[in-house]
Design a protein around this motif. Structure first.
Motif, PDB file in Angstrom:
ATOM      1  N   LEU A   1      -4.033   6.850  -1.670  1.00 17.07           N
ATOM      2  CA  LEU A   1      -3.525   5.698  -2.408  1.00 17.07           C
ATOM      3  C   LEU A   1      -2.326   6.068  -3.291  1.00 17.07           C
ATOM      4  CD1 LEU A   1      -6.848   3.925  -3.454  1.00 17.07           C
ATOM      5  CD2 LEU A   1      -5.276   3.279  -1.625  1.00 17.07           C
ATOM      6  N   LYS A   2      -2.327   7.292  -3.831  1.00 21.23           N
ATOM      7  CA  LYS A   2      -1.229   7.683  -4.714  1.00 21.23           C
ATOM      8  C   LYS A   2       0.090   7.815  -3.962  1.00 21.23           C
ATOM      9  CE  LYS A   2      -3.799   9.778  -8.513  1.00 21.23           C
ATOM     10  NZ  LYS A   2      -4.121  11.014  -9.268  1.00 21.23           N
ATOM     11  N   ILE A   3       0.023   8.083  -2.669  1.00 17.28           N
ATOM     12  CA  ILE A   3       1.246   8.082  -1.861  1.00 17.28           C
ATOM     13  C   ILE A   3       1.874   6.688  -1.898  1.00 17.28           C
ATOM     14  CG2 ILE A   3       2.148   8.273   0.501  1.00 17.28           C
ATOM     15  CD1 ILE A   3       0.044  10.452   0.953  1.00 17.28           C
ATOM     16  N   TYR A   4       1.038   5.665  -1.837  1.00 15.77           N
ATOM     17  CA  TYR A   4       1.538   4.286  -1.834  1.00 15.77           C
ATOM     18  C   TYR A   4       1.920   3.816  -3.231  1.00 15.77           C
ATOM     19  CZ  TYR A   4       0.135   3.890   3.021  1.00 15.77           C
ATOM     20  OH  TYR A   4       0.041   4.073   4.383  1.00 15.77           O
ATOM     21  N   THR A   5       1.220   4.298  -4.261  1.00 15.34           N
ATOM     22  CA  THR A   5       1.607   3.880  -5.619  1.00 15.34           C
ATOM     23  C   THR A   5       3.028   4.347  -5.915  1.00 15.34           C
ATOM     24  OG1 THR A   5       0.631   5.870  -6.624  1.00 15.34           O
ATOM     25  CG2 THR A   5      -0.763   3.894  -6.466  1.00 15.34           C
ATOM     26  N   ALA A   6       3.359   5.546  -5.448  1.00 14.23           N
ATOM     27  CA  ALA A   6       4.724   6.050  -5.654  1.00 14.23           C
ATOM     28  C   ALA A   6       5.738   5.233  -4.866  1.00 14.23           C
ATOM     29  CB  ALA A   6       4.797   7.521  -5.248  1.00 14.23           C
ATOM     30  N   ALA A   7       5.342   4.822  -3.663  1.00 13.51           N
ATOM     31  CA  ALA A   7       6.277   4.092  -2.792  1.00 13.51           C
ATOM     32  C   ALA A   7       6.567   2.689  -3.315  1.00 13.51           C
ATOM     33  CB  ALA A   7       5.724   4.023  -1.375  1.00 13.51           C
ATOM     34  N   ILE A   8       5.553   2.032  -3.929  1.00 12.71           N
ATOM     35  CA  ILE A   8       5.755   0.644  -4.344  1.00 12.71           C
ATOM     36  C   ILE A   8       6.006   0.507  -5.838  1.00 12.71           C
ATOM     37  CG2 ILE A   8       4.337  -0.174  -2.426  1.00 12.71           C
ATOM     38  CD1 ILE A   8       2.069  -0.675  -4.369  1.00 12.71           C
ATOM     39  N   GLY A   9       5.974   1.633  -6.554  1.00 14.58           N
ATOM     40  CA  GLY A   9       6.347   1.597  -7.956  1.00 14.58           C
ATOM     41  C   GLY A   9       5.291   1.080  -8.899  1.00 14.58           C
TER      42      GLY A   9
END
Length: 352
Positions: A101-109
């Protein structure tokens, strides 16, 4: 939350051709805002292709898919507009749920803390540090739903989200989707089983072979096949005439001798029968099976040959290979055992 005049999702004459196969054909429908809309059809009916066209992941051959009235590719904040679950298999088996999930939190800000928030929301808080490769199918479905929720989206698009969920998980998903829509947000959820989402959805879009078969509410679909009262009576023909004289003309004589009456309850039918001098031996209410209605709408996309129990057996021409059988000279008839064949004399069966 932003206010929009357009529907949350809209398909306008969507068509998709893959070579010689037309997966979706001139498909148009809308998903009203603030609802849970079921997107139903048999496997291979074009549901997944349609969802991907709505989200700009597959280019339509013709037509257009709209999110909040515009193509999704023009969205300023995609993750805050739509959260999508289209595939529960695209998880790295070595990554933990939280790392995924943290990969996506970084991607979507969004903050990394959002990862644990959504894991707790979908019931995976205790599995945050476990590798996704050891997850069951139901846990993987929950993790992909958590991924879709990271951006706190206004719209959820879910492709068969109940696959792999146990009954408790399905009940949780149903309550979650209802609460999500009750907050003014929107859900489009696909399935090939009506019973799976019948208690969840407000409206339905039914497709077969890539074409629209029905769009409307559950109540409207149910009204296409009204419930009936099945009546066992002393004189069904006389009862049918009495019912027709009161305007109840939707009757049917059944093979078992009962009469099916639509548009009236049992008390009304019994009263009319009594006035006509017809004895009623019993009544039964026959309610609409929506699954059967759904199957009747979508039947014929993939039709197998009818099962013939008497035809079961080896294929034509099947038999033992040439020369197969007992050796030459073998007597196939039963022969008695040789003389003196049996246990030794005075044998008592051995020690016990």
């Amino acid at each position: 939350m932003t206010s929009y005049s357009a529907p949350a999702l809209e398909a306008q004459a969507l068509t998709k051709q893959f070579g010689t196969v037309r997966a979706v054909s001139d498909l148009s429908f809308v998903v009203p805002r603030g609802t849970v809309t079921g997107f139903l059809g048999p496997n291979g009916s074009g549901k997944s292709t349609t969802l991907r066209m709505l989200l700009g992941l597959v280019a339509p051959t013709s037509g257009v898919g709209l999110v909040n009235g515009v193509p999704f590719r023009t969205a300023t904040h995609p993750a805050r507009t739509v959260g999508a679950v289209l595939d529960s298999l695209s998880l790295h088996p070595k990554r933990s749920a939280e790392h995924h999930l943290k990969i996506y939190t970084a991607a979507i800000g969004v903050p990394d803390s959002r990862a644990l928030d959504v894991l707790n929301l979908v019931g995976l808080g205790d599995a945050a540090h476990r590798a996704a490769g050891g997850f069951s199918l139901g846990m993987r479905q929950r993790l992909t739903l958590a991924t879709a929720l990271l951006g706190d989206p206004e719209i959820l698009v879910l492709d068969e989200p109940a696959n792999g969920l146990d009954p408790e998980g399905i009940a949780w998903l149903r309550d979650f989707l209802k609460a999500f829509a009750a907050s003014g947000r929107t859900v489009l959820v696909s399935s090939h089983i009506l019973r799976e989402i019948e208690q969840t959805v407000d409206t339905l879009v039914i497709v077969s072979a890539g074409t629209l078969m029905y769009q409307g509410s559950i109540a409207q679909l149910r009204s296409t096949r009204p419930s009936r009262v099945l009546v066992a009576a002393s004189d069904p023909a006389k009862l049918a005439l009495a019912l027709a004289s009161t305007g109840l003309t939707d009757t049917q004589l059944l093979p078992d001798g009962r009469i099916g009456v639509a548009g009236a309850d049992a008390a009304t039918v019994t009263r009319i029968a009594a006035d006509a001098g017809v004895t009623v031996f019993g009544t039964t209410s026959e309610h609409v099976d929506l699954e059967q209605v759904f199957l009747s709408m979508t039947a014929g996309q993939y039709t197998a040959a009818p099962v013939q129990p008497t035809a079961y057996g080896p294929p034509p021409g099947y038999g033992p290979p040439p020369g197969y059988g007992p050796p030459p000279g073998h007597n196939q008839e039963y022969s008695p055992p040789p003389q003196n064949y049996g246990p030794p004399q005075n044998w008592n069966g051995g020690s016990r």
